[in-house]
Design a protein around this motif. Sequence first.
Motif, short mmCIF file in Angstrom:
data_model
loop_
_atom_site.label_atom_id
_atom_site.label_comp_id
_atom_site.label_asym_id
_atom_site.label_seq_id
_atom_site.Cartn_x
_atom_site.Cartn_y
_atom_site.Cartn_z
N SER A 26 0.82 -1.21 0.00
CA SER A 26 0.00 0.00 0.00
C SER A 26 0.86 1.26 0.00
O SER A 26 0.55 2.23 -0.70
CB SER A 26 -0.93 0.01 1.23
N ALA A 86 -2.25 -6.36 -2.77
CA ALA A 86 -2.77 -5.82 -1.51
C ALA A 86 -4.28 -6.00 -1.42
O ALA A 86 -4.83 -6.30 -0.35
CB ALA A 86 -2.39 -4.35 -1.38
N ALA A 103 -5.98 4.36 0.94
CA ALA A 103 -5.46 3.11 1.55
C ALA A 103 -4.44 3.42 2.62
O ALA A 103 -4.47 2.84 3.72
CB ALA A 103 -4.86 2.22 0.46
N TYR A 104 -3.54 4.36 2.34
CA TYR A 104 -2.49 4.70 3.30
C TYR A 104 -3.09 5.26 4.61
O TYR A 104 -2.58 4.97 5.69
CB TYR A 104 -1.55 5.74 2.68
N TYR A 120 1.09 4.27 -2.69
CA TYR A 120 0.89 5.66 -2.26
C TYR A 120 2.05 6.55 -2.72
O TYR A 120 1.84 7.59 -3.36
CB TYR A 120 0.75 5.71 -0.74
N GLY A 138 -0.71 -3.16 -6.06
CA GLY A 138 -2.02 -2.81 -5.52
C GLY A 138 -2.99 -3.97 -5.58
O GLY A 138 -3.79 -4.18 -4.65
N LEU A 178 -7.74 0.44 -2.41
CA LEU A 178 -6.71 -0.30 -3.10
C LEU A 178 -7.18 -0.72 -4.50
O LEU A 178 -6.43 -0.61 -5.48
CB LEU A 178 -6.31 -1.54 -2.30
#
Length: 471
Positions: free
Chosen positions: A278, A430, A370-371, A282, A427, A333
């Motif tokens: 992730s 994840a 996501a972050y 980012y 991604g 994501l």
Amino acid sequence: MNVDDALSEFGGGRFRRQLLAVCLHLNVLFGNNLHLMSVIAPDVEIPTGIHGANHTTLSTHFTLSESQSSLIAGVYAAGLAVGAVASGQLADIYGRKPILITNFALMTIALLISAFASSWQVFAGERFFTGIFQGGAMVTNFLLVYELTESAYAGIVAIFCVVFQALGMFLVAFFGFILPTWKLVIIAVSTSGSIYPFLLYFLVPESCRWVYAIGNAERAEEVISTIAKRNKKDNYDVRLARDIGRDEITGVKTLSSILGLPKLRNRLVLGFCLWFFSTAVYFGAYISAPGLDVGVYWRLSLLSLLHIPVYFTVMFQMYNEIFGRKGTLRFYLCFATLALGVAVGTSKANLPIEVTTLIEIMGKAGGIGAYSLLYLYTAEMFPNQVRGVALGLTIMAGSSGAIAAHYINKLVSTASFLPNAVLGVMGLIACVLTCLVPATLDRSFPSMITFSTSYRRVGSDGDEHSINDGD
């Protein structure tokens, strides 16, 4: 009465305002430092700010090559990883507050010293130590503000921590624009945080959740009583429950406690992978921003402002029963992966600049969303006793992802679509991993390590019902 009930009754008002004012503003300084190299040693251009030809960057001062700038950034990220792991474990042993104050004070000093580096090699060494102390401060600051907030508001506070990091990103771009030299930018960033160790010492207490979890109920009661007095509560005679569950384990715990329990060990591996992939998406989506060709300072400012609406959307989604924490993380994501896939598919098409810029912004928005959930999700997956070392290890994985993103974006020299293709695959991995993590909305995790380490759903009757991770 348990700790969360006590915080709900006594922890609001003046104390919460002081806690947020201090701990959230620390995240502004973390954001300053995280994006400092983008301002003082940009890869893509030599910015001029408002001072024209008199403007001096680190790159021009030491005549840095691109590989030297990359090395400095990598050394700093390595320092973040080392500091996060070491201080996370120390915070689980000695407490959140003393480790935070020590790290933040040393971070400020190390950053200030770096402004007077005599060579780029010395500067790189000083950035390593700055990274160590910042990594430790970021972990312990989040732990302290999260654990001093009742569970009803802890998720919102966690998101605001990253909101203020975005404000720090904006502020360092402003410093770079108005100040004529890189030295003054560093001095401005470092001195702006010099008062906070004193504010932390006098205004922010130790985490009552951690104190209670290690078996010191009397000290936890003292912390909550101090909070109640600050809020001018008439009755601040706090009595916490002394009885613990039959399988709960009190006392100070270390990484070995996580590795010794299969469920916690599996969550740590999942958290490690989620942070790596992730964070790579980012930072990778941030770095590859040629469509925003408006100069370093303006691009950094615009990207920082993009964080704000995304974060507030995340706050709404993560409390929605349809999404929850797990669904929200998966949504962003997948959103980032889709945008990166579209970017790959249209890389050879002659699309208008407005369209390509929109695709880039979509990818960035997905990475940002996501972050923003990583800190909160990690905190909710682990008990108080080992939350520090777990968060530190996963942040180490995130630092590795940030380093990887930097080199992934260099693949553009091989083929223009490769960076987005690699980031899209990361991604997607994840996204798949989110199927394995537990859902945490409306589920309370034991404050202490248990042999089962199962979640408990908070039912409509207010009672907690044991459930399995996959429920």
